[in-house]
Design an enzyme around this catalytic site. Structure first.
Site, mmCIF file in Angstrom:
data_model
loop_
_atom_site.group_PDB
_atom_site.id
_atom_site.type_symbol
_atom_site.label_atom_id
_atom_site.label_comp_id
_atom_site.label_asym_id
_atom_site.label_seq_id
_atom_site.Cartn_x
_atom_site.Cartn_y
_atom_site.Cartn_z
ATOM 1 N N CYS A 79 -6.009 -1.143 8.190
ATOM 2 C CA CYS A 79 -7.266 -0.407 8.058
ATOM 3 C C CYS A 79 -8.426 -1.329 7.702
ATOM 4 O O CYS A 79 -9.568 -1.089 8.104
ATOM 5 C CB CYS A 79 -7.117 0.694 7.019
ATOM 6 N N CYS A 122 0.829 -1.204 0.000
ATOM 7 C CA CYS A 122 0.000 0.000 0.000
ATOM 8 C C CYS A 122 0.862 1.252 0.000
ATOM 9 O O CYS A 122 0.570 2.220 -0.709
ATOM 10 C CB CYS A 122 -0.924 -0.021 1.211
#
Length: 351
Positions: free
Chosen positions: A193, A94
């Site tokens: 997340c 990410c």
């Protein structure tokens, strides 16, 4: 005045990074990446908190719709990995593919700004002897996030600022309170997340992978119990196996082809080394001969002595001085020389 784009998640770390740079005289522009589709609480609340911060500081705030990029590079990547019986590490993927590179490109192309900053706990410095930017551990080792940043390349490292790398987390909280930031007492977010948005990794994965009951077996193939989906397990896992046994059992192997979870005792979970692919050499140029370094094979583990041996196709073979427990395919192996991050890559499944 120096201009900088600061990535804002809405948490205390990125808030202090932006406020500190603003206080130092930088011309700060806040950018928040909209990552998750649907009702991802951490994204929606984060965007609101980031907007409040920018309004408080009197700086511009941009929201960049990165949902498709996040879906392709993180969600699809995770689902594919777990379906294949590995445990992917999404954060490093990410950082490079979703956050740092796109944010720097947006800063340059849309805002005419060449420098970015984030609230990560890490440091950089320029080494005049090698002509390379080095990535260093944070001063606060308990918060050090360099492990997740091993995949950043020189173009990024030359243009990024980590304002929090020289200070402990307690100082970050103190500065937030001193500046009167509304995020000063905001709770820590979870490491991932997707877990925060879905409640658990299991709940997230079950949206994409249909659980299928199968056997839990030992190395000899003896059936010891049942599982509810190979993707619910990871190498080294001990709890949640649901097996009564004379000694603790650990997950040794995930075999989605035969829909089996292979378990054994702790001694069977020790390995002398591993092969690492997709290697990125960070603070030094790629060597052609073996080097000795300290290798970290998961975020919460210590770096341990090992020999890193370059092999073909941007891969390395790591041989540990002492066998290591639970070397997990899909996770990152990152090697250091003291505080300097030399390189890293993704652990391959052993043949």
């Amino acid at each position: 005045m120096n201009k900088v784009v600061v990535g804002l998640s809405g948490g205390v770390d990125s808030s202090v990074a932006a406020a500190a740079l603003h206080h130092q005289g930088y011309d700060v522009v806040g950018v928040t990446l909209w990552l998750m589709k649907g009702k991802g609480q951490c994204c929606s609340e984060g965007m609101v908190d980031a907007a409040k911060l920018c309004d408080f500081l009197g700086i511009p705030h941009h929201i960049v719709d990165s949902r498709d990029r996040f879906q392709e590079n993180i969600v699809d990547y995770l689902v594919s990995g777990y379906s294949d019986g590995i445990t992917p590490l999404p954060c490093s993927q990410c950082n490079k593919a979703v956050k740092f590179t796109p944010m720097l490109n947006y800063a340059r192309e849309q805002l005419g700004i060449d420098t970015i900053a984030t609230g990560h706990y890490a440091r950089t410095r320029y080494d005049e002897q090698t002509g390379r930017y080095q990535l260093l551990r944070a001063v606060d080792r308990s918060k050090d996030q360099s492990y997740f940043l091993y995949d950043l390349e020189q173009d990024i490292l030359s243009q990024v600022i980590f304002p929090l790398g020289e200070q402990p987390k307690t100082e970050t909280r103190r500065i937030a309170a001193e500046f009167g930031l509304h995020t000063a007492d905001k709770p820590e977010s979870q490491d991932l997340c997707l877990v925060e948005a879905n409640g658990s990794m299991r709940a997230f994965l079950d949206q994409y992978i249909t659980p299928q009951t199968g056997d839990i077996v030992d190395r000899s193939g003896t059936v010891l119990g049942q599982h509810e989906g190979v993707h619910h397990y990871t190498i080294g896992q001990r709890k949640g196996l649901g097996i009564a046994h004379s000694e603790p059992l650990y997950v040794l192997e995930l075999d989605p082809g035969r829909n089996r979870v292979v378990v054994g005792d702790r001694s069977e979970a020790q390995d002398p080394g591993c092969t690492v692919q997709r290697v990125n050499w960070v603070s030094i140029a790629a060597p052609t001969t073996p080097i000795h370094a300290e290798v970290q094979i998961r975020y919460r583990s210590s770096a341990v002595p090992a020999t890193v041996i370059p092999i073909e196709d941007s891969r390395v073979r790591i041989v540990f001085d002492d066998p290591q427990f639970s070397i997990t395919p899909g996770q990152a192996a990152v090697w250091y020389d003291g505080e300097v991050l030399l390189g890293g890559g993704i652990i391959e499944r052993q043949p």
